[in-house]
Design a protein around this motif. Structure first.
Motif, short mmCIF file in Angstrom:
data_model
loop_
_atom_site.label_atom_id
_atom_site.label_comp_id
_atom_site.label_asym_id
_atom_site.label_seq_id
_atom_site.Cartn_x
_atom_site.Cartn_y
_atom_site.Cartn_z
N ASP A 30 31.90 8.36 26.73
CA ASP A 30 32.14 8.12 25.31
C ASP A 30 33.63 8.19 24.98
O ASP A 30 34.15 7.38 24.22
CB ASP A 30 31.38 9.13 24.44
CG ASP A 30 29.89 8.90 24.46
OD1 ASP A 30 29.44 7.79 24.84
OD2 ASP A 30 29.14 9.85 24.11
N ALA A 31 34.33 9.15 25.57
CA ALA A 31 35.77 9.29 25.33
C ALA A 31 36.54 8.08 25.87
O ALA A 31 37.53 7.66 25.28
CB ALA A 31 36.29 10.58 25.97
N TRP A 32 36.07 7.54 26.99
CA TRP A 32 36.72 6.36 27.55
C TRP A 32 36.61 5.16 26.61
O TRP A 32 37.42 4.25 26.66
CB TRP A 32 36.10 5.98 28.88
CG TRP A 32 36.38 6.92 30.01
CD1 TRP A 32 37.36 7.86 30.09
CD2 TRP A 32 35.68 6.99 31.24
NE1 TRP A 32 37.30 8.51 31.28
CE2 TRP A 32 36.29 8.01 32.02
CE3 TRP A 32 34.59 6.30 31.77
CZ2 TRP A 32 35.83 8.33 33.29
CZ3 TRP A 32 34.14 6.64 33.03
CH2 TRP A 32 34.76 7.64 33.78
N HIS A 33 35.61 5.16 25.76
CA HIS A 33 35.39 4.06 24.82
C HIS A 33 35.71 4.47 23.38
O HIS A 33 35.10 3.99 22.44
CB HIS A 33 33.95 3.55 24.94
CG HIS A 33 33.67 2.90 26.25
ND1 HIS A 33 34.11 1.64 26.56
CD2 HIS A 33 33.03 3.36 27.35
CE1 HIS A 33 33.73 1.33 27.79
NE2 HIS A 33 33.09 2.36 28.30
N ALA A 34 36.71 5.33 23.24
CA ALA A 34 37.09 5.83 21.92
C ALA A 34 37.67 4.74 21.03
O ALA A 34 37.56 4.80 19.81
CB ALA A 34 38.09 6.97 22.06
N LEU A 43 40.86 -0.98 28.97
CA LEU A 43 41.35 -0.39 30.20
C LEU A 43 40.19 -0.01 31.13
O LEU A 43 40.26 -0.23 32.34
CB LEU A 43 42.22 0.83 29.90
CG LEU A 43 42.91 1.47 31.09
CD1 LEU A 43 43.80 0.46 31.82
CD2 LEU A 43 43.73 2.66 30.64
N VAL A 44 39.12 0.55 30.57
CA VAL A 44 37.95 0.90 31.38
C VAL A 44 37.37 -0.35 32.04
O VAL A 44 37.07 -0.35 33.24
CB VAL A 44 36.87 1.60 30.52
CG1 VAL A 44 35.54 1.68 31.26
CG2 VAL A 44 37.32 2.99 30.13
#
Length: 99
Positions: free
Chosen positions: A36-40, A47-48
């Motif tokens: 979830d943090a990666w898709h903030a 980037l992910v």
């Protein structure tokens, strides 16, 4: 070049892991929350996806070359790529294939 690839693989393992460990220390070992943090925001989601596509491309290349050359140690780059990141997996593979 071989030692440069090894140094980059080590750096690519240690530097990103430092940030992951900091995040786990603050938030607990919750992989769902990390995703979830990666898709903030849109920038981090981009980037992910960039790194995910790069990891898949690297894996296809490693598998194809391993099949052709029978250099089975090169397969170590696949778990390094998905367990740590492309920053470790790619230079590790370049190091292993240059022996």
């Amino acid at each position: 070049m071989r030692l440069i690839f090894l140094a980059l693989a080590i750096w690519g393992a240690i530097h990103p892991m430092w940030y992951f460990l900091q995040w786990f220390a603050e938030n607990g070992v919750d992989l769902g929350a990390m995703v979830d943090a990666w898709h903030a925001n849109a920038a981090s989601s981009g980037l992910v996806w960039d790194l995910t596509i790069s990891a898949v491309a690297l894996t296809v290349w490693v598998l194809a070359e391993t099949w052709r050359t029978r250099n089975w140690t090169g397969l170590l780059a696949v778990p390094a790529t998905f367990g740590i990141g492309v920053s470790c997996g790619l230079p590790l593979y370049l190091f292993l294939r240059s022996r």
